[in-house]
Design a protein around this motif. Structure first.
Motif, mmCIF file in Angstrom:
data_model
loop_
_atom_site.group_PDB
_atom_site.id
_atom_site.type_symbol
_atom_site.label_atom_id
_atom_site.label_comp_id
_atom_site.label_asym_id
_atom_site.label_seq_id
_atom_site.Cartn_x
_atom_site.Cartn_y
_atom_site.Cartn_z
ATOM 1 N N LEU A 82 32.773 9.408 60.222
ATOM 2 C CA LEU A 82 33.565 10.253 61.118
ATOM 3 C C LEU A 82 33.406 9.827 62.576
ATOM 4 O O LEU A 82 34.379 9.822 63.348
ATOM 5 N N GLY A 83 32.195 9.450 62.951
ATOM 6 C CA GLY A 83 31.948 9.028 64.331
ATOM 7 C C GLY A 83 32.797 7.835 64.730
ATOM 8 O O GLY A 83 33.378 7.802 65.823
ATOM 9 N N PHE A 84 32.925 6.853 63.841
ATOM 10 C CA PHE A 84 33.715 5.664 64.170
ATOM 11 C C PHE A 84 35.216 5.934 64.091
ATOM 12 O O PHE A 84 36.000 5.287 64.792
ATOM 13 N N ILE A 85 35.623 6.878 63.253
ATOM 14 C CA ILE A 85 37.033 7.280 63.246
ATOM 15 C C ILE A 85 37.400 7.894 64.596
ATOM 16 O O ILE A 85 38.460 7.590 65.171
ATOM 17 N N ILE A 86 36.518 8.747 65.116
ATOM 18 C CA ILE A 86 36.764 9.350 66.428
ATOM 19 C C ILE A 86 36.807 8.276 67.515
ATOM 20 O O ILE A 86 37.666 8.312 68.406
ATOM 21 N N TYR A 87 35.895 7.307 67.429
ATOM 22 C CA TYR A 87 35.911 6.189 68.378
ATOM 23 C C TYR A 87 37.257 5.462 68.353
ATOM 24 O O TYR A 87 37.805 5.088 69.397
ATOM 25 N N SER A 88 37.797 5.267 67.164
ATOM 26 C CA SER A 88 39.034 4.500 67.006
ATOM 27 C C SER A 88 40.214 5.144 67.713
ATOM 28 O O SER A 88 41.173 4.461 68.093
ATOM 29 N N PHE A 89 40.153 6.479 67.897
ATOM 30 C CA PHE A 89 41.281 7.196 68.495
ATOM 31 C C PHE A 89 40.939 7.768 69.879
ATOM 32 O O PHE A 89 41.712 8.566 70.403
ATOM 33 N N SER A 90 39.812 7.346 70.451
ATOM 34 C CA SER A 90 39.400 7.889 71.751
ATOM 35 C C SER A 90 39.650 6.878 72.865
ATOM 36 O O SER A 90 39.522 5.668 72.668
ATOM 37 N N TYR A 91 39.972 7.417 74.053
ATOM 38 C CA TYR A 91 40.294 6.565 75.188
ATOM 39 C C TYR A 91 39.575 6.981 76.473
ATOM 40 O O TYR A 91 39.852 6.426 77.531
ATOM 41 N N GLU A 92 38.673 7.948 76.381
ATOM 42 C CA GLU A 92 37.992 8.425 77.581
ATOM 43 C C GLU A 92 36.586 8.894 77.239
ATOM 44 O O GLU A 92 36.204 8.973 76.064
ATOM 45 N N PHE A 93 35.825 9.212 78.273
ATOM 46 C CA PHE A 93 34.408 9.532 78.132
ATOM 47 C C PHE A 93 34.161 10.667 77.147
ATOM 48 O O PHE A 93 33.255 10.577 76.310
ATOM 49 N N ILE A 94 34.939 11.742 77.230
ATOM 50 C CA ILE A 94 34.671 12.916 76.395
ATOM 51 C C ILE A 94 34.824 12.606 74.911
ATOM 52 O O ILE A 94 34.069 13.089 74.068
ATOM 53 N N GLY A 95 35.799 11.756 74.574
ATOM 54 C CA GLY A 95 35.975 11.355 73.180
ATOM 55 C C GLY A 95 34.822 10.498 72.696
ATOM 56 O O GLY A 95 34.323 10.665 71.570
ATOM 57 N N PHE A 96 34.389 9.571 73.549
ATOM 58 C CA PHE A 96 33.255 8.722 73.187
ATOM 59 C C PHE A 96 31.976 9.552 73.065
ATOM 60 O O PHE A 96 31.127 9.275 72.213
ATOM 61 N N LEU A 97 31.841 10.572 73.913
ATOM 62 C CA LEU A 97 30.680 11.456 73.849
ATOM 63 C C LEU A 97 30.624 12.190 72.510
ATOM 64 O O LEU A 97 29.569 12.268 71.863
ATOM 65 N N ALA A 98 31.779 12.710 72.064
ATOM 66 C CA ALA A 98 31.836 13.397 70.773
ATOM 67 C C ALA A 98 31.439 12.446 69.642
ATOM 68 O O ALA A 98 30.675 12.804 68.738
ATOM 69 N N ALA A 99 31.958 11.210 69.715
ATOM 70 C CA ALA A 99 31.645 10.217 68.685
ATOM 71 C C ALA A 99 30.148 9.893 68.678
ATOM 72 O O ALA A 99 29.519 9.795 67.613
ATOM 73 N N GLU A 100 29.553 9.723 69.858
ATOM 74 C CA GLU A 100 28.136 9.396 69.956
ATOM 75 C C GLU A 100 27.252 10.509 69.403
ATOM 76 O O GLU A 100 26.267 10.252 68.716
ATOM 77 N N LEU A 101 27.606 11.758 69.706
ATOM 78 C CA LEU A 101 26.818 12.881 69.202
ATOM 79 C C LEU A 101 26.872 12.944 67.675
ATOM 80 O O LEU A 101 25.854 13.156 67.006
ATOM 81 N N ILE A 102 28.057 12.741 67.115
ATOM 82 C CA ILE A 102 28.213 12.773 65.658
ATOM 83 C C ILE A 102 27.454 11.612 65.017
ATOM 84 O O ILE A 102 26.763 11.774 63.998
ATOM 85 N N LEU A 103 27.542 10.421 65.626
ATOM 86 C CA LEU A 103 26.812 9.266 65.099
ATOM 87 C C LEU A 103 25.300 9.475 65.203
ATOM 88 O O LEU A 103 24.549 9.079 64.305
ATOM 89 N N GLY A 104 24.859 10.097 66.292
ATOM 90 C CA GLY A 104 23.433 10.363 66.465
ATOM 91 C C GLY A 104 22.891 11.303 65.405
ATOM 92 O O GLY A 104 21.827 11.079 64.833
ATOM 93 N N ILE A 105 23.650 12.367 65.128
ATOM 94 C CA ILE A 105 23.241 13.321 64.092
ATOM 95 C C ILE A 105 23.229 12.635 62.725
ATOM 96 O O ILE A 105 22.297 12.784 61.934
#
Length: 390
Positions: A82-105
């Motif tokens: 899920l984290g990398f799916i979010i990365y694939s569709f993100s274009y700004e800091f807040i999207g990358f932040l969400a992806a990083e938190l999910i990947l970290g968990i």
């Protein structure tokens, strides 16, 4: 039934490959920069990821014990995809932040659970004596996957810097069916849970009561934080040298292979130099790696990157071994978790500052400052280790 438990082992190989075949690593900083992030933003993201991992490291391990290894691995695999799916569709800091938190968990739920699943599976088929052999093989597969991913990721980035993230989503997905197909070995006996108070007592013992252990943990943590920090400067450094993305991927691969090759010889080097000289070589070598790479901002600097990774190949296994030598078996895992905790906290404090310094001055000066910081911290650790051993 035993053959079913032995079938867990190849599935754990797949989970390791899905986690370590990181197509995004050779170009991730370039991807961030293409989407408007500066180095302070990049290192802040990674600091937040580190905090997320470290906060959940011990609780997720406890969850795997009481909830089940399989469920923990399934959750980690799903969140990783899920984290990398979010990365694939993100274009700004807040999207990358969400992806990083999910990947970290997700990473925290896989870390430790995979090794526990391996040991318990071998225990069920009366082959627990093969644990070290199997764990080493799985780690080797992971390192080989990481090396290949460096080349593959750099090649995919020629299409676009977003392409490796899209493909990474499919790579991460491999872990999900592999985790679902695992058979969760039940404990042979019900063991009482020590509880949070006992964990705190071990942390107090490691960082306060046992002075020798404390400073060995601090030294290992400082060097671990240093190696983590430099990893996020390599891509922008090579980009500053006008290198092609594919070439950056190749260099990233060679650096990781250097670590793997040197690590195989680390015990021989340590045996030849002895603890005192090996520790001094590590602190000086890591610091000089930063300083000389920043000082020679040219193709010559790449040679010092390889020198840094040469020292890293010695430092990681040797400093862990120094901790293990003076740690009782019943608290070993928790003590090593304390080390990881300090590494992540140090990185979370130092990295955003270095990112800010890079943005306002230059990458060369940021690397030199980093080298000075880690030399001071490492030297302080060595002084106190020397006092405790006297």
């Amino acid at each position: 039934m035993s053959s079913t438990y032995s079938g867990n082992i190849p599935k754990l190989y797949l989970i390791k490959i899905a986690k370590w075949f990181m197509l995004t690593m050779p170009v991730i900083v370039l991807f961030y920069q293409e989407n408007g992030l500066n180095m302070q933003d990049v290192l802040t993201l990674k600091a937040i990821y580190s905090v997320a991992v470290v906060i959940l490291e011990i609780p997720s391990g406890y969850a795997a014990d009481v909830w089940g290894r399989k469920k923990s691995l399934i959750l980690g695999a799903i969140l990783g995809c899920l984290g990398f799916i979010i990365y694939s569709f993100s274009y700004e800091f807040i999207g990358f932040l969400a992806a990083e938190l999910i990947l970290g968990i997700g990473s925290s739920f896989i870390s430790g659970s995979d090794s526990a699943m391996l040991y318990d599976s071998l225990l069920k088929i009366n082959k627990e004596d093969q644990y070290l052999k199997q764990e080493s093989r799985i780690m080797s597969v992971g390192n080989f996957a990481e090396a290949l991913a460096g080349i593959a990721g750099g090649s995919l980035a020629l299409i676009s810097l977003r392409t490796p993230f899209i493909f990474q989503s499919f790579i991460a997905f491999i872990a999900i069916p592999a985790a679902f197909l695992l058979l969760d070995p039940k404990s042979l006996a019900t063991k009482p849970k020590a509880g949070f108070i006992h964990i705190l007592s071990i942390v107090k013992f490691a960082l306060w009561d046992n002075v020798k252990l404390r400073w060995n943990i601090v030294l290992s943590s400082v060097i671990g934080s240093a190696t983590l920090t430099l990893a996020w400067f390599i891509q922008p450094y090579l980009k500053d040298l006008n290198m092609e993305v594919s070439a950056i991927g190749v260099i990233w691969t060679l650096l990781n292979l250097t670590v793997g090759a040197v690590a195989l010889l680390a015990y021989k080097i340590e045996r030849y130099l002895g603890k005192r000289r090996t520790s001094l070589f590590i602190v000086v070598g890591i610091s000089l790696g930063f300083i000389l790479t920043g000082w020679f901002h040219s193709l010559i600097g790449i040679a010092f990157l390889f020198f840094f990774y040469f020292v890293r190949g010695i430092a990681t296994p040797v400093l862990k071994d120094y901790i293990n030598r003076i740690t009782a078996s019943e608290m070993r895992a928790t003590v090593l978790s304390v080390r990881n905790f300090i590494i992540r906290i140090c990185f979370a404090v130092i990295a955003p500052f270095l990112g800010w310094y890079n943005d306002h001055f230059s990458i060369s000066s940021a690397l030199i400052i980093a080298g000075i910081i880690f030399f001071i911290l490492g030297s302080i650790s060595l002084i106190f280790i020397g006092k405790t051993e006297k």
